[in-house]
Design a protein around this motif. Structure first.
Motif, mmCIF file in Angstrom:
data_model
loop_
_atom_site.group_PDB
_atom_site.id
_atom_site.type_symbol
_atom_site.label_atom_id
_atom_site.label_comp_id
_atom_site.label_asym_id
_atom_site.label_seq_id
_atom_site.Cartn_x
_atom_site.Cartn_y
_atom_site.Cartn_z
ATOM 1 N N SER A 195 0.848 -1.116 0.028
ATOM 2 C CA SER A 195 0.132 0.041 -0.013
ATOM 3 C C SER A 195 0.750 1.229 0.115
ATOM 4 O O SER A 195 0.544 2.317 -0.875
ATOM 5 N N LYS A 200 2.610 1.705 -3.319
ATOM 6 C CA LYS A 200 1.572 2.084 -4.610
ATOM 7 C C LYS A 200 1.358 3.591 -4.341
ATOM 8 O O LYS A 200 1.497 4.385 -5.171
ATOM 9 N N ASN A 201 1.091 3.891 -3.306
ATOM 10 C CA ASN A 201 0.582 5.306 -2.828
ATOM 11 C C ASN A 201 1.720 6.251 -3.076
ATOM 12 O O ASN A 201 1.512 7.392 -3.455
ATOM 13 N N SER A 202 2.948 5.772 -2.779
ATOM 14 C CA SER A 202 3.975 6.893 -2.791
ATOM 15 C C SER A 202 4.560 6.804 -4.361
ATOM 16 O O SER A 202 5.407 7.580 -4.449
ATOM 17 N N LYS A 203 3.939 5.941 -5.180
ATOM 18 C CA LYS A 203 4.546 5.767 -6.527
ATOM 19 C C LYS A 203 6.203 5.150 -6.410
ATOM 20 O O LYS A 203 6.988 5.695 -7.308
#
Length: 350
Positions: free
Chosen positions: A219, A222-225
């Motif tokens: 998570s 993904k959220n921080s790329k």
């Protein structure tokens, strides 16, 4: 006359004793250290001046002198006239034909006090360490129950009635909870093995550890790329502790994400090589980095923080530094402010 001058001028304690257990003569150094005058020392049994707990062993040792045996570096304690206790190291030569013992004693009180202080500190450290082990074991053990309850909730959820976003969040929560549980189980096993003196080293595959870490942090990644590239072709595995290796990857990846340059997606590069016959792991990020001149000596210290804008306790790098060093490896860092950091981990020779 020359011998008398030597006897009186010596800074060490010189004495002559008879087989009946009395002093025949003592030099000024003896009198000065113990505080008794010459008549007091010669009028009482030698054992009267010995510290109570050392009387028996001193008497037994003195008896052996009557068998014409030399004595070297025998240590015991004497009580001074003021009530103080001094440590003496004795070397003696018995002369059976004269029924006399010639002896020299060195004052080793300072050395023995230092030795006893070190022993006391070691005992205190051992007690503290044992308490910490018990605390860690108890805490890890007690956390399993609420984690098991949390994980069981995912088993009773009806995923069919959830929208995609909620479903994805719950999946991330489930993965994280199971990851924490597995880490706790591994930690408990590590503590138990350490208590039993068992070897916890196994063959660790770098790609497996990275995959597991990415799964646990899916998570956040993904959220921080965050982009993570790796190359383990030159060295795929190492003999190491699995829990420690997972901690290394987890802490370095989370730190790289946490301390990325604002506005930029975190980038991480990981690779392995053989250098001078040793396995080396390189972990590079492109984040905020460190001021090596100002903080280079503090990076792996406990509770050291260099960015107060981010939440953190300054424990992660301290932990992995100790984990690596405890198994004979090393970790170093090369960095510049806003140019990232390169961590180099050299594993012990297999």
């Amino acid at each position: 006359m020359k011998l008398i001058h030597f006897f009186n001028a010596s800074i060490d304690m010189l004495c002559i004793a008879n087989y009946d257990g009395y002093f025949e003569d003592v030099n000024p150094a003896f009198i000065k250290l113990l505080g008794y005058d010459k008549e007091e020392l010669m009028s009482r049994k030698i054992n009267d001046f010995v510290f109570e707990e050392d009387k028996e062993v001193t008497q037994q040792t003195r008896a052996s002198l009557h068998e014409n045996k030399k004595l070297i570096s025998f240590q015991n304690r004497y009580v001074t006239k003021s009530g103080g206790v001094v440590w003496l190291s004795w070397s003696t030569v018995p002369v059976d034909s004269e029924k006399l013992v010639y002896a020299i004693a060195k004052d080793i009180t300072h050395e023995m006090n230092l030795k006893n202080a070190r022993i006391l500190e070691f005992a205190k450290m051992k007690t503290v360490n044992d308490d910490l082990v018990r605390l860690n074991y108890t805490t890890s053990h007690d956390l399993r129950a609420p984690l098991n309850n949390l994980i069981s909730l995912f088993d009773v959820l009806d995923y069919n009635v959830l929208d995609d976003d909620t479903l994805q969040i719950l999946r991330y929560m489930e993965i994280s909870a199971k990851g924490v549980k597995e880490s706790l189980e591994n930690y408990l096993k590590l503590i138990e093995n350490a208590r039993k003196g068992l070897n916890t080293l196994t063959e660790i595959y770098f790609d497996h550890v990275l995959a597991k870490t990415q799964n646990v942090l899916s998570s956040i990644i993904k959220n921080s790329k965050t982009s993570i590239s790796y190359d383990f072709t030159l060295c795929k595995s190492v003999l190491f502790d699995n829990s420690y290796m997972e901690s290394i990857f987890l802490n370095l990846i989370t730190n790289a994400i946490k301390y990325t340059i604002p506005g930029e997606a975190p980038r991480i590069e990981i690779k392995t090589e053989f250098v001078d016959g040793k396995i080396v792991l390189y972990f590079k990020d492109y984040g905020q980095g460190f001021d090596m001149i100002k903080n280079g000596s503090k990076i792996f210290g406990l509770n050291e923080r260099f960015n107060t804008e981010q939440d953190g306790k300054g424990v992660g790098l301290y932990l992995i530094h100790n984990q690596i060093n405890s198994l004979g490896g090393t970790i170093t860092v090369d960095s510049e402010l806003n140019k990232g950091a390169l961590f180099t981990i050299v594993f012990p020779t297999q």
